[in-house]
Write an enzyme that holds these catalytic residues in place. Sequence first.
Site, PDB file in Angstrom:
ATOM      1  N   PRO A  88       0.982  -1.163  -0.024  1.00 40.68           N
ATOM      2  CA  PRO A  88       0.097  -0.089   0.031  1.00 40.68           C
ATOM      3  C   PRO A  88       1.006   1.438   0.135  1.00 40.68           C
ATOM      4  O   PRO A  88       0.524   2.332  -0.196  1.00 40.68           O
ATOM      5  CB  PRO A  88      -0.950  -0.066   1.351  1.00 40.68           C
ATOM      6  CG  PRO A  88      -0.513  -1.379   1.806  1.00 40.68           C
ATOM      7  CD  PRO A  88       0.567  -1.979   1.447  1.00 40.68           C
ATOM      8  N   GLU A 115       0.993  -7.249   9.145  1.00 37.35           N
ATOM      9  CA  GLU A 115       1.284  -5.853   8.792  1.00 37.35           C
ATOM     10  C   GLU A 115       1.909  -5.288   7.711  1.00 37.35           C
ATOM     11  O   GLU A 115       2.262  -4.077   7.729  1.00 37.35           O
ATOM     12  CB  GLU A 115       1.318  -5.241   9.912  1.00 37.35           C
ATOM     13  CG  GLU A 115       0.125  -5.572  11.322  1.00 37.35           C
ATOM     14  CD  GLU A 115      -1.027  -4.551  10.437  1.00 37.35           C
ATOM     15  OE1 GLU A 115      -0.963  -3.506  10.200  1.00 37.35           O
ATOM     16  OE2 GLU A 115      -2.128  -5.220  10.165  1.00 37.35           O
ATOM     17  N   ARG A 153      -1.523  -9.762 -21.077  1.00 34.86           N
ATOM     18  CA  ARG A 153      -2.075  -9.215 -22.145  1.00 34.86           C
ATOM     19  C   ARG A 153      -1.183  -8.335 -23.125  1.00 34.86           C
ATOM     20  O   ARG A 153      -1.733  -8.033 -24.142  1.00 34.86           O
ATOM     21  CB  ARG A 153      -3.322  -8.266 -21.652  1.00 34.86           C
ATOM     22  CG  ARG A 153      -4.262  -8.798 -20.583  1.00 34.86           C
ATOM     23  CD  ARG A 153      -5.333  -7.866 -20.317  1.00 34.86           C
ATOM     24  NE  ARG A 153      -6.225  -7.534 -21.379  1.00 34.86           N
ATOM     25  CZ  ARG A 153      -7.122  -8.704 -21.924  1.00 34.86           C
ATOM     26  NH1 ARG A 153      -7.311  -9.779 -21.087  1.00 34.86           N
ATOM     27  NH2 ARG A 153      -7.735  -8.465 -22.929  1.00 34.86           N
ATOM     28  N   ASP A 168      -3.305   3.475 -30.640  1.00 39.51           N
ATOM     29  CA  ASP A 168      -2.867   4.808 -30.065  1.00 39.51           C
ATOM     30  C   ASP A 168      -3.810   5.194 -28.990  1.00 39.51           C
ATOM     31  O   ASP A 168      -4.696   4.723 -28.811  1.00 39.51           O
ATOM     32  CB  ASP A 168      -2.956   5.816 -31.318  1.00 39.51           C
ATOM     33  CG  ASP A 168      -4.524   5.918 -31.971  1.00 39.51           C
ATOM     34  OD1 ASP A 168      -5.293   5.789 -31.075  1.00 39.51           O
ATOM     35  OD2 ASP A 168      -4.508   6.300 -32.934  1.00 39.51           O
TER      36      ASP A 168
HETATM   37  C1  9D3 Z   1      -4.924  -2.014   7.899  1.00 43.05           C
HETATM   38  C2  9D3 Z   1      -3.640  -2.182   8.289  1.00 43.05           C
HETATM   39  N1  9D3 Z   1      -2.736  -1.063   7.548  1.00 43.05           N
HETATM   40  C3  9D3 Z   1      -2.682   0.015   8.716  1.00 43.05           C
HETATM   41  C4  9D3 Z   1      -1.880  -0.391   9.837  1.00 43.05           C
HETATM   42  C5  9D3 Z   1      -1.601  -1.417   7.151  1.00 43.05           C
HETATM   43  C6  9D3 Z   1      -1.527  -2.671   6.139  1.00 43.05           C
HETATM   44  C7  9D3 Z   1      -0.696  -3.744   6.185  1.00 43.05           C
HETATM   45  C8  9D3 Z   1      -0.844  -4.566   5.254  1.00 43.05           C
HETATM   46  C9  9D3 Z   1      -2.539  -2.526   5.012  1.00 43.05           C
HETATM   47  C10 9D3 Z   1      -2.491  -3.394   3.935  1.00 43.05           C
HETATM   48  C11 9D3 Z   1      -1.523  -4.682   4.057  1.00 43.05           C
HETATM   49  C12 9D3 Z   1      -1.691  -5.714   3.023  1.00 43.05           C
HETATM   50  N2  9D3 Z   1      -1.951  -4.977   1.640  1.00 43.05           N
HETATM   51  C13 9D3 Z   1      -0.791  -5.459   0.653  1.00 43.05           C
HETATM   52  O1  9D3 Z   1       0.050  -5.938   0.849  1.00 43.05           O
HETATM   53  C14 9D3 Z   1      -0.938  -4.649  -0.659  1.00 43.05           C
HETATM   54  C15 9D3 Z   1      -2.241  -3.640  -0.919  1.00 43.05           C
HETATM   55  C16 9D3 Z   1      -3.129  -3.073  -0.550  1.00 43.05           C
HETATM   56  O2  9D3 Z   1      -3.649  -3.165   0.701  1.00 43.05           O
HETATM   57  N3  9D3 Z   1      -4.028  -2.155  -1.055  1.00 43.05           N
HETATM   58  C17 9D3 Z   1      -3.749  -1.842  -2.436  1.00 43.05           C
HETATM   59  N4  9D3 Z   1      -2.530  -2.558  -2.986  1.00 43.05           N
HETATM   60  C18 9D3 Z   1      -1.919  -3.344  -2.499  1.00 43.05           C
HETATM   61  S1  9D3 Z   1      -0.265  -4.123  -2.970  1.00 43.05           S
HETATM   62  C19 9D3 Z   1       0.055  -4.944  -1.708  1.00 43.05           C
END
Ligand code: 9D3
Length: 256
Positions: A88, A115, A153, A168
């Site tokens: 994230p 986490e 793709r 394009d």
């Molecule tokens: C709710 C927990 N968050 C705040 C303490 C941290 C958090 C840790 C791990 C939030 C998400 C994750 C797991 N997410 C991913 O590994 C992830 C992800 C995502 O959550 N949203 C959008 N793209 C991606 S790519 C990997």
Amino acid sequence: MNIAVVTLFPELVVAVGESGIPRIALEQGALVLSTFSPRDFATNRHRTVDDRPFGGGPGMLMIPETLSLAIDAAKASAPNARVVLMSPQGGRLNRAKVQALAELPALILVCGRYEGIDQRVVDVLVDEQLSIGDYVLSGGELGAMVVIDAIARRLPGVLGDAESVVQDSFETDLLDHPHYTRPDQWQGHEVPLVLRSGNHRAIDEWRMQQRLSGTARVRPDLFYEHGLDERARALLTAEWQHAAETNDKLGRLSDE
Ligand code: 9D3
């Protein structure tokens, strides 16, 4: 293209290759997919891959040793691969990023669970972090599957010429128009007459009008980015004239 995925849930990631375009890409050999699990590098009795965060707080983190051993094994299988952490905290995936990744010879996608992962692994082993959007997922696997599907793709020879992604930007940065198939009447709803007219010029114009107005309504960000060439301007004007006329007619009807 060689894609190696580091994940505690290899069965999730393998599923992306079992259907659709990714499966075709695998069958053709245009795509090679492999997985590496930190669990396989855990040595203690419980095969531990997580631990509590320094500084406290909720949840667990992936420990550096088992994660880095899995990344190292992935690197050994694809020596010049770019290492991308699904996270994230990454930049948002878009068409340009998919295209850039699809042009690489090899890619390692690292999926976090719990986490997150120890920052030192990010600092030492990761080239780039990538998010698929502003919502919370349970881990990186769904993100990696999105990346793999989107890349498949775009690999040369995977899609036929008709569906080829080499279009394009005018073709690709608007939303699609509505589609209809038989029957021409269904539950009292008709297929637009123009699509049954055989008039291919009129059909092309209708479709482009639908794309322009649909994009303007649903994705104003894309619409303004797209800009209006002369044809688009004329088509939109024609549509707004038509809308105004329809409005007038409805107005006259309600006056009567
Ligand atoms: C709710 C927990 N968050 C705040 C303490 C941290 C958090 C840790 C791990 C939030 C998400 C994750 C797991 N997410 C991913 O590994 C992830 C992800 C995502 O959550 N949203 C959008 N793209 C991606 S790519 C990997």
